[in-house]
Design an enzyme around this catalytic site. Structure first.
Site, PDB file in Angstrom:
ATOM      1  N   PRO A  75       0.460  -1.107  -0.256  1.00  0.00           N
ATOM      2  CG  PRO A  75       0.334  -0.672   2.027  1.00  0.00           C
ATOM      3  CD  PRO A  75       0.457  -1.566   1.726  1.00  0.00           C
ATOM      4  CD  GLU A  76       4.772  -0.715   0.634  1.00  0.00           C
ATOM      5  OE1 GLU A  76       6.187  -1.045   1.235  1.00  0.00           O
ATOM      6  OE2 GLU A  76       3.940  -0.668   0.300  1.00  0.00           O
ATOM      7  N   PRO A  77       2.068   3.026  -2.471  1.00  0.00           N
ATOM      8  CG  PRO A  77       1.716   2.662  -4.763  1.00  0.00           C
ATOM      9  CD  PRO A  77       1.961   2.474  -3.118  1.00  0.00           C
ATOM     10  NE  ARG A 122      -0.953   4.515   4.791  1.00  0.00           N
ATOM     11  CZ  ARG A 122      -2.218   4.233   5.134  1.00  0.00           C
ATOM     12  NH1 ARG A 122      -2.510   5.447   4.983  1.00  0.00           N
ATOM     13  NH2 ARG A 122      -2.767   3.253   5.069  1.00  0.00           N
TER      14      ARG A 122
END
Length: 261
Positions: free
Chosen positions: A137-139, A141
């Site tokens: 889910p980094e994108p 953030r």
């Protein structure tokens, strides 16, 4: 005395490294990353250990890096050097796992998210309980999963990697097994025991042959992995200095939807 968050045990031929930070779903702090590196180094020299099981305590495997800690760092001025140091340490851990002379079995007892999923992908075998999930889910953030992207591509191929990295979706254990991120699904209560059975199978082969086979897979078939992980570390560090990263992490802390710049 407080229990260590990274615990190492040896039982017969099995070395076990378990992550324990239950209240944060085993999110990794900077200190825990160093402790994981040391744990693998400690087991490196244990001759009787034929394989290492990597697992999580509680209901999660590892929910990734500690976003609270990242949020604190992102408030600092001129933090690019700090980010480069941190991502270089993360790259060191992944490369250590790839070069580790014994098979690493990820026993995924719950969610494996972000860098937690990267730990699964850096392992040689991955068995999962029914409640295990996997996602990047980094994108969402405002940052990128540069360190894990090469490993994801190596394990599941470009099409599946693109979908996971671009959508940021979290997939079920069943779906992760279908695309090859997990080898198979077993009852959660049997994960360690099944990992021990796999270790018995591994122990039937010569240790040198196993080490050479692993080196052949990761250094020959995956010859560019180490370089790509290093490049991904640099890209990840840069992404954390952006306004998008500052907004994404602030939104996480404030439990709201981000307003992208």
């Amino acid at each position: 005395m407080t229990e260590p968050t990274i615990q190492v045990k040896v039982h017969q031929a099995v070395g076990t490294i378990s992550i324990h930070r239950d209240e944060k779903r085993n999110a990794l702090t900077r200190t825990m990353i160093f402790d994981l590196i040391q744990a693998f180094r400690d087991l490196h020299g244990e001759k009787k250990v034929r394989a290492v099981i990597l697992t999580g305590g509680g209901s999660a495997f590892c929910s990734g890096l500690c976003l609270d800690e990242m949020h604190q760092i992102i408030q600092e001025d001129d933090n690019l050097e700090r980010w480069h140091q941190d991502t270089s340490t993360l790259a060191e851990l992944l490369q250590l796992m790839l070069h580790f002379p014994k098979p690493i079995i990820a026993a995924v007892n719950g969610p494996a998210i972000g860098f937690g999923a990267g730990l699964v992908l850096a392992s040689d075998l991955a068995i999962a309980g029914p409640e295990a999930t996997l996602g990047f889910p980094e994108p969402k953030r405002g940052i990128i999963s540069g360190l894990c992207a090469p490993l994801l591509f190596f394990r599941v191929g470009g099409r599946h990697a693109a979908r996971l990295l671009l959508t940021g979706e979290t997939i079920s254990a069943q779906r992760a097994a279908e695309i090859g991120a997990y080898d198979e699904i077993v009852p959660a209560k049997n994960l360690w025991a099944y990992g021990a059975e796999l270790t018995k199978q591994i122990a039937q082969s010569a240790p040198q042959a196993i080490q050479q086979t692993k080196r052949h897979l990761n250094d020959t078939v995956g010859e560019q992995l180490e370089m790509l992980i290093s490049l991904g570390a640099a890209a990840s560090a840069t992404s954390r200095t952006t306004e998008a990263a500052k907004e994404g992490l602030q939104a996480y802390i404030e439990k709201r939807e981000p307003e992208w710049p």
